[in-house]
Design a protein around this motif. Structure first.
Motif, PDB file in Angstrom:
ATOM      1  N   TYR A 136       0.836  -1.196   0.000  1.00  0.00           N
ATOM      2  CA  TYR A 136       0.000   0.000   0.000  1.00  0.00           C
ATOM      3  C   TYR A 136       0.876   1.253   0.000  1.00  0.00           C
ATOM      4  O   TYR A 136       0.649   2.190  -0.777  1.00  0.00           O
ATOM      5  CB  TYR A 136      -0.908  -0.016   1.225  1.00  0.00           C
ATOM      6  CG  TYR A 136      -2.005   1.016   1.213  1.00  0.00           C
ATOM      7  CD1 TYR A 136      -3.254   0.726   0.676  1.00  0.00           C
ATOM      8  CD2 TYR A 136      -1.813   2.282   1.760  1.00  0.00           C
ATOM      9  CE1 TYR A 136      -4.272   1.663   0.663  1.00  0.00           C
ATOM     10  CE2 TYR A 136      -2.817   3.231   1.756  1.00  0.00           C
ATOM     11  CZ  TYR A 136      -4.054   2.915   1.208  1.00  0.00           C
ATOM     12  OH  TYR A 136      -5.058   3.848   1.207  1.00  0.00           O
ATOM     13  N   ALA A 137       1.895   1.256   0.868  1.00  0.00           N
ATOM     14  CA  ALA A 137       2.802   2.404   0.944  1.00  0.00           C
ATOM     15  C   ALA A 137       3.524   2.623  -0.377  1.00  0.00           C
ATOM     16  O   ALA A 137       3.720   3.769  -0.819  1.00  0.00           O
ATOM     17  CB  ALA A 137       3.803   2.203   2.075  1.00  0.00           C
ATOM     18  N   ALA A 138       3.902   1.535  -1.055  1.00  0.00           N
ATOM     19  CA  ALA A 138       4.594   1.663  -2.340  1.00  0.00           C
ATOM     20  C   ALA A 138       3.708   2.357  -3.367  1.00  0.00           C
ATOM     21  O   ALA A 138       4.179   3.201  -4.142  1.00  0.00           O
ATOM     22  CB  ALA A 138       5.012   0.280  -2.841  1.00  0.00           C
ATOM     23  N   GLY A 139       2.420   2.015  -3.388  1.00  0.00           N
ATOM     24  CA  GLY A 139       1.506   2.650  -4.323  1.00  0.00           C
ATOM     25  C   GLY A 139       1.312   4.117  -4.027  1.00  0.00           C
ATOM     26  O   GLY A 139       1.306   4.960  -4.947  1.00  0.00           O
ATOM     27  N   VAL A 140       1.143   4.453  -2.756  1.00  0.00           N
ATOM     28  CA  VAL A 140       0.981   5.858  -2.367  1.00  0.00           C
ATOM     29  C   VAL A 140       2.222   6.653  -2.745  1.00  0.00           C
ATOM     30  O   VAL A 140       2.143   7.752  -3.327  1.00  0.00           O
ATOM     31  CB  VAL A 140       0.704   5.985  -0.858  1.00  0.00           C
ATOM     32  CG1 VAL A 140       0.665   7.454  -0.447  1.00  0.00           C
ATOM     33  CG2 VAL A 140      -0.593   5.286  -0.480  1.00  0.00           C
ATOM     34  N   ASN A 141       3.376   6.104  -2.457  1.00  0.00           N
ATOM     35  CA  ASN A 141       4.627   6.822  -2.712  1.00  0.00           C
ATOM     36  C   ASN A 141       4.913   6.981  -4.198  1.00  0.00           C
ATOM     37  O   ASN A 141       5.517   7.983  -4.616  1.00  0.00           O
ATOM     38  CB  ASN A 141       5.787   6.110  -2.009  1.00  0.00           C
ATOM     39  CG  ASN A 141       5.700   6.254  -0.504  1.00  0.00           C
ATOM     40  OD1 ASN A 141       5.155   7.234   0.007  1.00  0.00           O
ATOM     41  ND2 ASN A 141       6.217   5.264   0.215  1.00  0.00           N
TER      42      ASN A 141
END
Length: 799
Positions: A136-141
């Motif tokens: 999830y964090a990878a997508g947001v970033n």
């Protein structure tokens, strides 16, 4: 001179045009790409993102990891600033962007220690949960990186850039909601103060958990081994289920959002859910409904989404910053939540050494408290430093009169922020549903369940403490082990029921367990009137369809107001009012049906009279401390008016009828003063209870007109199924049809996008305000027909 004036006007006009163009550019440059292709190197395979006419995305991926990464990317497209604010609130980092005006709020959250718990949890959670949060964090970033210089306008206005998203940030969002839904420690202090003032006997009446209007889901039968019914199946199995039957200016404009869920939640506003089996529906299959009552701001706290990957096909509602779906349905089951209110916070009165503030008493000896020094970055000022003292029970959250109170809270215990609700969406049946909820630490929710095989069920899932002594309702001594937690209620002993007799289950934050349910959950239940009204409406007919459940969600009959109106009318036969307007209004109440319509003068009159009446009953004992009483006030008032005990009748009145009519006369004066109009026709309930949905930076002036909604006259009260307060009410509505999920209904308050300038900023508002539902396509054919945008996320190099 005339020529100069013309040039000046021209220059001003040109400046205005340039300013408007600049504002338009700042707003619209941030709008996301909805069609074509975009490179997302973090993906392993191509992902498709379809959006329908309401901006609801359907994400299809070849793996769970890619699905969640794409979800993070899509949520950042629509809600990035909201996500950033939510994590900052929970972490106590608002002052970094707003300045010293938010310092007190930051100190409160730093004291709670959610940031400490989130960091700890991110490093210790199970590998599956860790992988989800990292994806999830990878997508947001990825989205943050590609939009540098083109971020939502709020970042420009506040002059800052979002830091990269981390797994701990998703846990902070979860922790924020945990705090919102379980924060009871201040009420425990208030209860102790009220009890001390009025005495134990009166306090027992004021804080009674009993009401004849309660509908228990479990524990309302004679003590016996729980009945265990096998769930219905298309292909029956022999296994039995585990179930039992029974910036200064900008900050001031943002403050409303950041203090959400305070006084109005304390008034007992919550959520509704219910489920019926096929004997009550036109299709012969279950129907399930859910509407969660939360703070109403822009953007909405909920986001609708459909997620598909191998082993996953789930549609429903998620929180910005949280992976997967929290409530909704997949192709086999549907589920919904209301807040249970289980008491998971205890206050311990700690005794500190008079000469050494770092030592506190435990078992007759002084122990050294942990001291955590917090550094808060403050915009435009040096960092603020303060110390948090932490005892064996938790941080000191309150000091008063030389007393120090430590808070023990399940959310900050190890494992307390685990993102376990996210995995419910892969459950295929009742047993798997229970297995998923077994992992949930909280906040405690009343979960209703239905499946395509015809089963319906209910379970409370959370870590709920078992106490050696006491019930946690008031502060307890911290220097002894007598009031320690000894563990949590075993999952099998939490309230559960599958396929109950009658085929109906409903909850609305009121009491769900009867006198024969033994483990202690809480006695701080919401008033039972919404629950009672739902059961009443469900008993009134058969052959329910989704539209019928939507109508129940929008019901505006206020039971306690109707009861009080009847009492006032009866009293008027014995006692004549002094004000002619009171007499006229009482005559209108004779035929009033109890519905809190927006144009109802009767509702406004009864509401004001009820407040006056409660003031008369409590002021002789609580005086200026009346506001400390936070409980089921309408239940207490109903009991007093039914039984009319002499010891509660104020000395200045001879009878309760005198009290009722005097309160009615006072209500007329209060309404005239509040509305600045002496004529009752101006006392419209909808005007007094007008809806205001405010963008955090749009609470006044031009920005309010552009960004926010209201005031708008609305129907409903805190006690109607359609719970309604000025900025609090149903944040979403959901009806699941287990016979055909394409017939299901879903909508949120405003729109999918948090970006002003998007067509989906508030396109759902009128539908929501009018109580209409939006079709929620689910099958491949229905989704294909509904989509209007298609974005392909490619695992190649980002553009």
């Amino acid at each position: 001179m005339l020529r100069v004036l013309r040039y000046l006007v021209l220059i001003l006009l040109l400046a205005a045009i340039l300013a408007l163009a600049g504002a338009w550019w700042i707003v619209h440059r941030a709008l996301p790409q909805l069609d074509g292709t975009a490179g997302v190197p973090e993906l392993k395979q191509e992902v498709t993102v379809d959006r329908d006419a309401w901006g609801v995305p359907h994400i299809r991926a070849g793996s769970l990891e890619d699905l969640i990464a794409a979800q993070g990317y899509v949520l950042a497209q629509d809600r990035l600033w909201q996500m950033d604010i939510l994590r900052r609130v929970a972490a106590g980092e608002l002052s970094e962007i707003f300045g010293p005006q938010t310092l007190e709020l930051d100190q409160q959250y730093r004291t709670l220690g959610l940031h400490v718990a989130a960091e700890r949890e991110a490093g210790t959670i199970d590998p599956e949960s860790r992988a989800m949060l990292e994806a999830y964090a990878a997508g947001v970033n990825r989205y943050i990186a590609e939009r540098r210089g083109k971020l939502p306008w709020e970042f420009t206005a506040l002059r800052y850039q979002p830091r990269p998203w981390r797994p701990a940030d998703s846990l902070l969002v979860a922790g924020y909601m945990y705090q919102v839904l379980t924060n009871t420690w201040e009420r425990e202090l208030n209860r102790a103060r009220v009890t001390q003032i009025v005495g134990a006997e009166r306090a027992a009446e004021l804080f009674s958990a009993e009401s004849p209007a309660d509908h228990y889901v479990v524990g309302d039968t004679t003590p016996a081994a729980p009945e265990r019914k096998a769930p219905k199946r298309a292909a029956p199995k022999k296994t039995a289920p585990r179930a039992q039957d029974d910036a200064p200016v900008l900050w001031r404009t943002a403050e409303a959002m950041l203090t959400q869920f305070n006084a109005e939640v304390r008034a007992g506003v919550g959520s509704n859910n219910w489920v019926v089996d096929g004997t009550h529906t036109a299709s012969g299959k279950p129907l399930l409904a859910n509407d969660t009552h939360l703070q109403l701001n822009l953007p909405c706290i909920w986001y609708m989404i459909h997620l598909t990957a191998p082993g996953w096909n789930v549609k429903g509602f998620t929180l910005p910053g949280a992976p997967l779906v929290i409530l909704g349905h997949n192709d086999r089951i549907a589920w919904g939540f209301t807040n249970d209110g289980a008491d998971v916070q205890d206050l311990y009165l700690e005794t500190f050494h008079p000469d050494n503030p770092r030592e506190y008493l435990a078992h007759g000896k002084y122990q050294t408290a942990e001291v955590r020094t917090e550094h808060i970055h403050v915009k435009g000022q040096p960092d603020a430093l303060f110390d948090v003292r932490v005892t064996r029970h938790g941080p000191i959250v309150h000091r008063e009169g030389g007393r120090s109170y430590a808070l023990k809270w399940t959310a900050t215990e190890p494992g307390g922020l685990s993102p376990s609700y996210a995995v419910v969406g892969r459950a295929r049946n009742w047993e798997e549903f229970l297995d998923a909820l077994r992992r949930v630490p909280g906040p405690a929710q009343n979960a209703v369940y239905a499946d395509v095989d015809g089963n319906i069920g209910f379970v409370v899932a959370a870590r709920i403490p078992i106490r050696k002594k006491g019930d946690g309702s008031v502060p307890v001594p911290g220097d002894t082990d007598d009031y320690e937690w000894t563990g949590y209620i075993p999952f099998e002993e939490l309230p559960q029921v599958l396929n109950p007799p009658g085929g109906v289950i409903a909850t609305a934050n009121a009491r769900v367990v009867g006198p024969n349910y033994r483990p202690y959950l809480t006695d701080r239940w919401a008033s039972p009137y919404r629950t009672a009204r739902i059961y009443e409406l469900l008993a009134a007919k058969k052959n329910f369809r989704p539209a019928d459940f939507l109508a129940i969600q929008n019901d505006i009959l206020s039971m306690p107001h109707h009861f009080l109106a009847e009492q006032m009318v009866k009293a008027s036969h014995a006692v004549k009012p002094k004000d002619q307007r009171t007499k006229s209004l009482l005559a209108h109440l004779t035929h009033w049906d109890g519905r809190a319509r927006a144009d109802s003068v009767e509702t406004a009159f009864v509401e004001s009279a009820g407040r006056s009446l409660m003031g008369h009953l409590l002021r002789p004992y609580l005086d200026q401390a009346v506001n400390l009483y936070e409980w089921r006030a309408a239940v207490f008032l109903e009991k007093v008016l039914r039984e009319r005990p002499a010891h509660w009748l104020p000395s200045e009145f001879h009878t309760y009828d005198d009290l009722l009519i005097a309160s009615a006369d006072e209500a007329v004066k209060q309404l005239a003063a509040e509305t600045k109009d002496a004529k009752p026709s101006a006392w419209r309930w909808g005007q007094l209870n007008a809806l205001r949905m405010l963008h955090p930076l749009g609470r006044s002036g031009v920005l309010r007109r552009l960004l926010s909604i209201g005031p708008a006259e609305q129907a409903g009260t805190v006690y109607t199924v359609k719970a309604a307060q000025p900025s609090h009410g149903p944040a979403m509505r959901f009806v699941a049809d287990l016979s055909n999920f394409d017939n299901s209904l879903m909508n949120i308050t405003l729109g999918q996008s948090g970006q002003y300038g998007s067509t989906h900023y508030r396109d759902q508002f009128q539908v929501w305000f009018e109580g209409r539902g939006l079709p929620a396509p689910f099958s491949d054919a229905a989704e294909e027909k509904a989509h209007v945008h298609r974005l392909r996320l490619l695992p190649g190099v980002a553009r």
